[in-house]
Design an enzyme around this catalytic site. Sequence first.
Site, mmCIF file in Angstrom:
data_model
loop_
_atom_site.group_PDB
_atom_site.id
_atom_site.type_symbol
_atom_site.label_atom_id
_atom_site.label_comp_id
_atom_site.label_asym_id
_atom_site.label_seq_id
_atom_site.Cartn_x
_atom_site.Cartn_y
_atom_site.Cartn_z
ATOM 1 N N CYS A 57 -2.958 8.560 3.963
ATOM 2 C CA CYS A 57 -2.791 7.934 2.647
ATOM 3 C C CYS A 57 -4.049 8.096 1.799
ATOM 4 O O CYS A 57 -3.982 8.154 0.573
ATOM 5 C CB CYS A 57 -2.422 6.461 2.782
ATOM 6 N N GLU B 27 0.882 -1.169 0.000
ATOM 7 C CA GLU B 27 0.000 0.000 0.000
ATOM 8 C C GLU B 27 0.913 1.211 0.000
ATOM 9 O O GLU B 27 1.555 1.522 1.007
ATOM 10 C CB GLU B 27 -0.895 -0.034 1.238
#
Length: 590
Positions: free
Chosen positions: A336, A302
Amino acid sequence: MDFLDGQVTVSHWLTLGFGAFLGWVLLTVFNKPSVKRFHVRPPAAADPKWTGPVLEKPSLQDPSDPSNIICYDPATGYHLGNIRAPTPAQVQLAYERTKEAQVQWAKTSFEQRRAVLRSLLAFVLENQETICRVGCRDTGKTMIDASLGEVITTCAKLRWTIDHGENVLADDYRDPGLMMMYKHAKIVYQPMGVVAALVSWNYPFHNALGPVISALMSGNGIIVKCSEYVAWSSQYYLEIVRACLAAHGHDPELVQFISGFADVGEAIVRSGVNHITFIGSPGVGKLVQRNAAEYLVPCLLELGGKDCAVLLKDADLKQAIPVLMRGVFQNCGQNCIGIERIVVAAEIYDQVVAEMQKRIGTLRQGSILADGEGVDCGAMTMGNQFEKLEGLVQEAVSRGARLLHGGKRYHHPKYPTGQYFEPTLLVDVTPDMAIANNETFAPIMVIMKHTGPEDAVRVVNACPYGLGSSVFSADKALAEKICLQLKAGMANVNDFAVNYLCQSLPFGGVGISGYGRFAGPEGLRGLCVPKALTTDRIPGVKTPIPPILDYPIKSGGKGYGFVQDLVTLIYNPEMVAKVKAGLGLAKASM
């Protein structure tokens, strides 16, 4: 029960509803599973009244002693202490201890695993203020940002895993097909062994606990490489997990938290772990993938995002603007899945810009622990990004963007060594500017313009990142249609980031945002070996080998003809062909 024209009366609906609610309450009260209570002493610096020596030039690493992690509060510059990063030999020893503990943990029942998670959830609920304070001290965030990002998300993951983990990991029976109709075909989800998670610093409690929750439910041990930026808080968070395991009679060595620099991450990859989850930047993610490939360790990457929010001309601005303010400035932009690009319809562009300028100009910065009330944005956890951020803003301005607020480091009058960046509003940004294509991870609102749905998709998809996305419109069908056209792993209609609170959904991106998914059934199963297993379904019926196919083969031609007829009988949809093949098989069996 009375009926009026075939309809149940309102009073009966109310009676039924109250009865159902009362039943739920009674079941909840009397069937509530017990939890183990345990205590973990919080560090002294979690107290808002605590003060420490102020570092004149805060730095994470001492050049004279590179293995020493210098821990400090980025909002005030207070020195929290030093933590020594482990050597490769110590990392290997930690792996061996976890591996040994996992052997016994793999034998536990789902109920035993749930019991641990229930006790962990109870502790989080009872101690959430301390958990938030510890995170605020180590990262510089506010208590609201900590509660939203650390506590709510962790509770959501715990609750979903407790309620659904067993069903997700239960034996999964599949259709064996006509040829194998006499067999049971199933998938058994077996733990991998020891898994690793190399996680980012922006939410030190949740980023570390999230992988632990999934690892424990799936029967694995886990090594978490906590960022060196949050080494101080990670020690307290590890104590919580280990105290919970010990309270239930399990080996605390099942879970390891290790803080260190790049060499520590490399040592974890080499240690023998069976799976790696990495959360960080694309550049570091490539290095992790390259190192893992040498040992054939599967990776989930990720790698951050440059999430967009598309506002169509009919968007409800009264609802959308507060959501977008939270989407951009939550945790000072260090998310994020934070909103880093707002792509606004030309018809409402000036209105949105004016409202954002008014709001952003009022935001206040400081230390929530030291100042108490009156802080909207905390500090930047990383103190070495200011030149990069200022450069991105200046490059955009030089190419036609307008800077309406901020754009530079903020020198706090009360905390001269604090790490702050001014809340920033940058408008008229175009897809070819650097700031539209690089993750800032900062309190920077970027506003871009589109001329319609197709143009909005073009603007969004010009960026190489593809993690999350949002579309705001009164036309929900159109908004969903646009969501499906965006190059992103996740999307929300008239909201931002709520897909992560829906823990039944997988989390992950496309493009340079990485690959693989954590959360949801996909994430939980991803930490298991999906073993395919067949067993005999009917007593006394086993797979026979016809004499014509038994070794040594008496006639290759006849044997091939037999198999050919078998394939036709099972798979050919034409009845005439099936009958002909059946006669051929009967003849060959005589």
